[in-house]
Design an enzyme around this catalytic site. Structure first.
Site, PDB file in Angstrom:
ATOM      1  N   THR A   1     -39.430   2.518  29.615  1.00  0.00           N
ATOM      2  CA  THR A   1     -38.170   3.589  29.960  1.00  0.00           C
ATOM      3  C   THR A   1     -37.237   2.588  30.752  1.00  0.00           C
ATOM      4  O   THR A   1     -35.078   2.981  30.781  1.00  0.00           O
ATOM      5  CB  THR A   1     -38.212   4.882  30.919  1.00  0.00           C
ATOM      6  OG1 THR A   1     -38.633   5.360  29.507  1.00  0.00           O
ATOM      7  CG2 THR A   1     -36.774   5.759  31.070  1.00  0.00           C
TER       8      THR A   1
ATOM      9  N   ARG B   1     -36.981   8.575  36.555  1.00  0.00           N
ATOM     10  CA  ARG B   1     -37.347   7.390  36.099  1.00  0.00           C
ATOM     11  C   ARG B   1     -35.796   7.077  34.801  1.00  0.00           C
ATOM     12  O   ARG B   1     -35.760   7.421  34.130  1.00  0.00           O
ATOM     13  CB  ARG B   1     -39.126   7.218  34.622  1.00  0.00           C
ATOM     14  CG  ARG B   1     -38.915   5.442  34.464  1.00  0.00           C
ATOM     15  CD  ARG B   1     -39.900   5.652  34.196  1.00  0.00           C
ATOM     16  NE  ARG B   1     -41.161   6.059  34.528  1.00  0.00           N
ATOM     17  CZ  ARG B   1     -42.401   5.820  33.926  1.00  0.00           C
ATOM     18  NH1 ARG B   1     -42.127   5.859  32.225  1.00  0.00           N
ATOM     19  NH2 ARG B   1     -43.509   6.351  34.685  1.00  0.00           N
TER      20      ARG B   1
ATOM     21  N   LEU C   1     -40.006   9.277  30.759  1.00  0.00           N
ATOM     22  CA  LEU C   1     -40.882   8.601  30.660  1.00  0.00           C
ATOM     23  C   LEU C   1     -41.509   7.924  29.937  1.00  0.00           C
ATOM     24  O   LEU C   1     -43.241   7.649  30.246  1.00  0.00           O
ATOM     25  CB  LEU C   1     -41.886  10.458  30.783  1.00  0.00           C
ATOM     26  CG  LEU C   1     -41.428  11.209  31.257  1.00  0.00           C
ATOM     27  CD1 LEU C   1     -42.738  12.613  31.235  1.00  0.00           C
ATOM     28  CD2 LEU C   1     -41.018  11.267  32.845  1.00  0.00           C
ATOM     29  N   UNK C   2     -41.707   6.858  29.464  1.00  0.00           N
ATOM     30  CA  UNK C   2     -42.291   5.898  28.380  1.00  0.00           C
ATOM     31  C   UNK C   2     -42.244   4.486  29.892  1.00  0.00           C
ATOM     32  O   UNK C   2     -41.265   4.201  30.274  1.00  0.00           O
ATOM     33  CB  UNK C   2     -41.286   5.064  27.079  1.00  0.00           C
ATOM     34  N   GLY C   3     -43.117   4.166  29.582  1.00  0.00           N
ATOM     35  CA  GLY C   3     -43.257   3.153  30.616  1.00  0.00           C
ATOM     36  C   GLY C   3     -42.880   1.796  30.185  1.00  0.00           C
ATOM     37  O   GLY C   3     -41.935   0.663  30.830  1.00  0.00           O
TER      38      GLY C   3
END
Length: 190
Positions: free
Chosen positions: A43, A90, A39-41
């Site tokens: 990813t 994602r 869930l990281u920007g």
């Protein structure tokens, strides 16, 4: 402080499907280890590039992703949910990793995984950003805090085919840009 292995080949991890991943089986191959989060920007970029590198060097490179929830709680899935999160959320679009993901772990603090204790001992800071530190103290949720701590999701460690840690890369260094170093270690024409 965590026990620090004598050799990279003394280490192991447990894959998402519960199988032991014995690093001794990686002799003669380069290994890329990256702490990951779904869930990281970055990813989508990083997972896509990890797949790309694994596909470019299918027999001579081992890519291992270590999911970690210590940075902004960006890997809040349980182990059994991570693959579905990657497939449907994602990066989404049916994404499937072509590399091994291990069980969720901590990369810093008292409960850090032995792999990260070893790698941080050998490579105490990213070569491309030696001053990289956690920039916002409210995100530090582990203890003790050390100068060599991983600063955020998607820090990378490259290990040579003889088991020697070669280089550490910051979260801002694009994963795909590690390819020239992989070729150098594998003695492949650049």
């Amino acid at each position: 402080m965590a026990f620090i292995a004598k050799s990279f080949y003394d280490l192991s991890a447990i894959s998402l499907d519960g199988e032991k991943v014995d690093f001794n089986t990686f002799r003669g191959r380069a290994v890329l280890i990256e702490n990951v989060a779904s869930l990281u920007g970055t990813t989508t970029r990083d997972f896509t590039q990890l797949n790309e590198l694994q596909c470019r060097f299918p027999r001579r490179l081992v890519v291992l992703g270590f999911p970690c929830n210590q940075f902004g709680h960006q890997e809040n899935c349980q182990n059994e949910e991570i693959l579905n999160s990657l497939k449907y959320v994602r990066p989404g679009g049916g994404y499937q990793p072509t590399f091994t993901l291990v069980q969720k772990c901590e990369v810093n603090g008292q409960n850090e995984h032995p792999v990260f204790a070893y790698l941080k001992d050998k490579l105490p800071y990213p070569h491309d950003d030696p001053f990289s530190l956690m920039t916002d103290p409210k995100f530090i949720i582990w203890s003790p805090v050390c100068r060599s701590d991983v600063a955020w999701n998607f820090e990378k460690f490259l290990i040579g085919p003889e088991g020697e840690p070669f280089r550490r890369y910051s979260r801002t260094f694009p994963t795909i840009n590690i390819e020239p170093d992989i070729k150098r270690l594998l003695k492949v024409a650049i």
